[in-house]
Motif scaffolding. Sequence first.
Motif: not given
Lengths: 615, 260
Positions: A59-80
């Motif tokens: 298997l050959q892996f090649s990067s196709a990109g990256m996505q970043r998102s952040m959200s604020f909720g009752s449990g604090g900041m959530n980053s993905v």
Amino acid sequence: MRLAPVVLATSAAWAVQAHAAVTATLKPQSISLGRSAQLVVTVQNEESGELVLPDVPGLQFSSAGMQRSMSFGSGGMNSVVSHIYRVTPQREGTFTIPAISAGGTGSSKPLTLTVTQGSGNARANSGQPSPPSVKDSGPNAEEAKDKMAFLRVVLPKKELVVGELVPVQIKAYIREGITVARNGLPTLSSDAFTLNPLSDRVTKEREYINGVPFIAVTWTSSLSAVKAGEYPLDLTMPLIAKVRERSTRRNIVRDAFGNDISAPGAGFEDPFFDEFFGRSTEKDLTMHTAGDPVRIHEIPVEGRPADFSGAVGKFDITGSVTPAAGAAGDPLTLKLGITGEGNFNRVSTDGLGDGPDWKTYPPSASFAARDSSETSGVKTFTQSVIPLKAGAQQVPSVPFSYYDPDRKQFVTKRTQPVAVTIRPGAAPVAAALSVASADTAPAEPEPPKPGADGLMPDKTLPPAASSTLRALVRTPWFIAANAGMAGALVLGLAFRRLRARLSAKAPLSPKVLADRAVAESLNAMEAAMQTRDAPRFFQAARRAVQERLGAQWNLPASRVTLPEIRSRLHDGGGEVRALFETADEIAYAGRRFSTPDLQQWRDLVRTQLQQLAKS
Amino acid sequence: METTGFSFFHPALSQGESRTKRSGPFLKRFRLLPLLCALGLLLSLRTAGAGESASQEKTSAAALFNEGNAAMRLGRLGPAVLHYERAHWLAPTDDAITHNLRAAREKAAVTVPVVPAWKRPAHWLSLDAAAILGSLSLLLVCLLFFGAGLIPPVLRHSARGACGLLLLAVAFSATVLAVRWRELDRAVITAAAPAPARIAPADNAAPAFDLKPGETVTAGAAHGAFVHVRTGDGRAGWMASTDLEKILPDKTGPARRVSV
């Protein structure tokens, strides 16, 4: 603004409290050799951890990109953070991708990829989850690193059919810190396509291409193929780009401790803060795509159904009648709903036709689109139908034909027959029909109206083009034919004139002259007999005989007198002599004759003239 | 013997009983011979014409109309006007084509010279319709002239009247064609930007005036890569032949494709 570091510190504390996790998904989990799958590794609430991809033989892996998102909720900041990889198998078989860990905070579950024998020539899939294949007209991922902006046109397929209408996405990728707005209509370089107006709805989302963040601004529309052939889908889009510049005011922004918060590493590098500290400049920008060729096929003529109106796509038709019961002569409403995807501007049906049981009127149409590109929706045809007979009736099925570009064949679908109960009408059907035609005002087919661009819509192409751009008066055969006719007419006139002139000049023989004089005298004799004018009758009769005898004896007619006749004919010619004597008698004594007598004399004169002509 | 004005033979010849008896049947038998020959020629020419037209590129008003729409959406006003003009030539009574042609001209900011009142009757018919009317009328006149002997005596007076009307139709058609003959050489400026008309057929000649894309001119003689053009308001100059395209192509074969 001096409180900003405090806010950020608090947010970071919340983020630390949040639960960290790593998940991995693989789509699809079974592919054929030569294609690729997409691996998405999602890391939650782990900012610093590096992702470690396992080494899987085959298997050959090649990067196709990256996505970043952040959200604020009752449990604090959530980053993905989502890392997207393209997984390309080198051989067939079943592969297990081990657990993937990030920063030691967690690891994903192992994944299994099954690779089957492929066709061998299949192109590697991009691994994008969206069903439409991307017509990547812009730069590739490596090139994108060096670009500030580029344009892509996304078409669902690269082979179309003339008249086919497909949704199209125009995506402008721009670096962060730049905003763009349309500065005019996009234009295509080829006349083989027509692009409908762009929808007002514009979506913006952040996409990472080879780790480089871009803002993707997407406009949607629909594209129609106009003519057959292979044409590049090159598009030019005028835009206004607004570029934000870093403000010099940032140098004087300091926190409560006197530190420069705008310096690198102070946490204010995000372009978000440029909204407050920067100023922007506008610049006209024209973006182009150098598209791959799109092949457009002609709709086949063979097997084309008679009711085919040019609809291309995938459709279904349903029918309903309201009310389900009525009286003979009362109009019912037949609604035909055509749903599906395709060029609804070409979707048309004549509805139910006239028959012994039904009187129908042309349907009217309305269209409700389901998407902004107006390639899917429902077109409803409403038709007034009048039952002519009472009893349990069935509204016959109505056919609708279209061309399916995927199956490459014509498809005819029909509505189900609809049962209706018709009771006898109070008024005779004929009378009801006249009332119905007056009341319901059957809708005539609406003439096409100009679209939003002020132009009348495209026309349905005839099955075969038969006209040429050639003026009739310049076609050689037409010129020659008319010249021939005109020439023949002129020659005929000239010939007739020539013959008339020649005949006028030619001397006629005494016999011909005598024949003509005899004929004139006979005509005069007939006319005198009709009027019972005996003197004129005998005068004409004597003149006819004089002409005939004069021609035979080579004498002027005036010299043929009674003494001359006696001397030449001796005992013969009694009838001729009697004619001359009677003529003299009438001329001087005024003797009267009845019509039978004159007819008898006429016959006698004719007989004598025939005998003289033979002699 | 009664004769008509269309008789192939002079009345003097047919009055003589003996002469009619001698030559009448023979001549009557061959009276329609010239007409039959003309019809044969017509049919053979038509066949040749059909063969010639078969070699030309076929198109349709709908296809040209759609190409005009495509050009309009691309903002190429010159080719749009050209395609609409060609579609209008093939379907002069089509309202949609007329509408879009007017819209294209308005967008291109070009005007069409007003037809003088004395020329308006010549626009009652299209040029092809006028040609067909004149040709058919001429054919009927020929039929009446050469076939006069076959017309019953009671119809001869009516035939004379019909012949007069047909000759009037021929004259009308010829007048229409004469008045509008130059329309056959109309051309549309297809350049992407206003193109100069020069005072001489040379690149370095001084420009006389500019013509906008979509403007209609009358193309005249060609000289090298230049064509002499005349606008509706009487201006004349030399334009590069690549900047304009004739509505009705000159030569046999496919019309030059105009890239939009």
